[in-house]
Enzyme design. Structure first.
Site, mmCIF file in Angstrom:
data_model
loop_
_atom_site.group_PDB
_atom_site.id
_atom_site.type_symbol
_atom_site.label_atom_id
_atom_site.label_comp_id
_atom_site.label_asym_id
_atom_site.label_seq_id
_atom_site.Cartn_x
_atom_site.Cartn_y
_atom_site.Cartn_z
ATOM 1 C CE LYS A 187 19.632 -11.053 2.528
ATOM 2 N NZ LYS A 187 19.616 -10.409 1.189
ATOM 3 C CD GLU B 267 21.396 -14.353 1.577
ATOM 4 O OE1 GLU B 267 20.214 -14.686 1.399
ATOM 5 O OE2 GLU B 267 21.986 -13.553 0.830
#
Length: 341
Positions: free
Chosen positions: A219, A177
Site C-alpha cells: 500500500k 504500507e
C-alpha cells in the site's frame, strides 16, 4: 496450507477490479473528523457511523475488503449482529489495522517510528479467531531538509517486515504500507527519489525476513509533489512517475498494489488511479487498485452528519465513490462513466 491460504486471500482482495475500503481511523482521528462537522465525539456515534458504512447496499460490487480498527471490529449493529459478520455475509473480506501509531523516533527528533510489535502475535491470533483475514501496518516518512534519514528508513522497514512475518505466521495477509507523506513543499522529483529509496529498503527487509511475496499486498503513496509545492504536476506525469517507481522497486511476485489516498480529494484520487490504469494496466505484473479511507468516506460523512435520517443519502454517496474507484481500476473513470451513473 498457510501458504496457499495467504496467496488465495491476497488474490481475492485484488480480484474482479475491486478495491479496499479503509475504515480503520483511530478514535482520535475519527473524533477530529466528527468535530469538524459538529458530530458528537462518542463511542455510540462512532458505532452508528460505522454501521452506516458496513450496511451500505451493494457495497460489495466494488469493495473486496474492509480494514477495521480495534474498536470497530468489536462493534455490532443495533440488532446485535457483529460488523465482522455483516461484512462476511456481504462477501467483503474483513481486515484489521494492528499498529498503534507513529511515535517519535529516539535519536531522530524530527522523525517517527510506528510501534505495536510488542504483543502482536497474540493480538493477531485473537483477530484471526474473530474472522479477520488480513491486516495493515502503516509507516510514515517525511520529506524535508536531510529527511528521511537512513536510520528512519531502516527502522520503519524492519518493523514493517517483522509485522508482515507475524501476520503470515498467523495466516493473515499483511498489507505493507510505507507512506511518504504529502505534507510540505517538496517537489515531485523529491517524492520520486524518496519513494524509490523507501520501497527498495522495505523490500530488502521483507526479503531478509522471509516474507512470502505472493501472500502480501503493498500500500504505497502515488508520486506527488508536496501540498505546499508551487508546481503541481499534471495527472499524466503523476501516473508515469508512479509506475516508473513501482517497476524499479516492487517484485512481480506481489499480487497487488493498493494505493493509499493520503489526503487527496475523492475526485483527484479516482482521477489519478484511472490515469495509471488507463495507460499501464495491460503491461504491469501486479493489479493496481485502491485502499482509500477519506477519499471514499468523506463525501458520505459530510452528508450523514450524525443524523440517522441522512443514512440513505450518505450510503448512496459511499456506493457512488466506490463505483468511481472500481471504474478507475479498469481505466474507465471518464465523462462517459459519470453520465451513466
Amino acid at each position: 496450507m498457510i501458504t496457499e491460504q495467504l496467496t488465495d486471500t491476497a488474490q481475492a482482495l485484488v480480484a474482479d477490479n475491486k478495491g479496499l475500503l479503509a475504515m480503520d481511523e483511530s478514535v482520535g482521528t475519527c473524533n477530529k473528523r466528527f468535530a469538524a462537522l459538529g458530530i458528537p465525539q462518542t463511542i455510540e456515534m462512532r458505532r452508528r457511523y460505522r454501521e452506516m458504512i458496513v450496511t451500505t447496499p451493494a457495497l460489495n460490487e466494488s469493495i473486496s475488503g474492509a480494514i477495521l480498527f480495534d474498536e470497530t471490529i468489536r462493534q455490532q449493529k443495533t440488532d446485535g449482529t457483529s460488523f465482522i459478520n455483516v461484512l462476511i455475509d456481504a462477501g467483503i473480506i474483513p481486515g484489521i489495522k494492528v499498529d498503534i501509531g507513529a511515535k517519535p523516533l529516539a535519536g531522530f527528533p524530527l522523525e517517527k517510528i510506528t510501534e505495536g510489535l510488542d504483543g502482536l502475535r497474540s493480538r493477531l491470533r485473537e483477530y484471526s479467531e474473530m474472522g479477520a483475514r488480513f491486516a495493515k501496518w502503516r509507516a510514515v516518512i517525511d520529506i524535508g531538509s536531510g529527511l528521511p534519514s537512513r536510520g528512519c528508513l531502516e527502522a520503519n522497514s524492519h518493523a514493517l517486515a517483522r509485522y508482515a512475518a507475524l501476520c503470515q505466521e498467523a495466516g493473515l495477509v499483511p498489507i505493507v504500507e510505507p507512506e511518504v507523506l504529502m505534507d510540505g513543499n517538496h517537489t515531485f522529483e523529491q517524492c520520486l527519489t524518496v519513494t524509490n529509496k523507501v520501497l527498495h529498503t522495505v523490500f530488502d527487509q521483507l526479503y531478509k525476513q522471509n516474507i512470502l511475496l505472493t501472500g502480501m499486498l503493498l500500500k504505497p503513496n502515488m508520486i506527488l509533489p508536496g501540498l505546499d509545492c508551487d508546481i503541481q504536476e499534471d495527472t499524466q506525469a503523476i501516473a508515469e512517475a508512479t509506475v516508473k517507481c513501482l517497476l524499479s522497486a516492487v517484485p512481480a511476485a506481489v499480487p497487488g498494489i493498493v494505493f493509499l489516498s493520503g489526503g487527496q480529494s475523492a475526485e483527484l484520487a479516482s482521477t489519478r488511479l484511472n490515469a495509471i490504469n488507463d495507460k499501464f494496466k495491460s503491461v504491469l505484473p501486479w493489479a493496481l487498485t485502491f485502499s482509500f479511507g477519506r477519499a471514499l468516506q468523506q463525501p458520505a460523512l459530510e452528508l450523514w452528519k450524525g443524523d440517522e435520517s441522512n443514512t440513505e443519502v450518505a450510503q448512496q454517496a459511499l456506493h457512488y465513490r466506490a463505483k468511481c474507484n472500481r471504474a478507475a481500476r479498469k481505466g474507465e473513470y471518464n465523462d462517459t462513466f459519470k453520465r451513466q451513473v
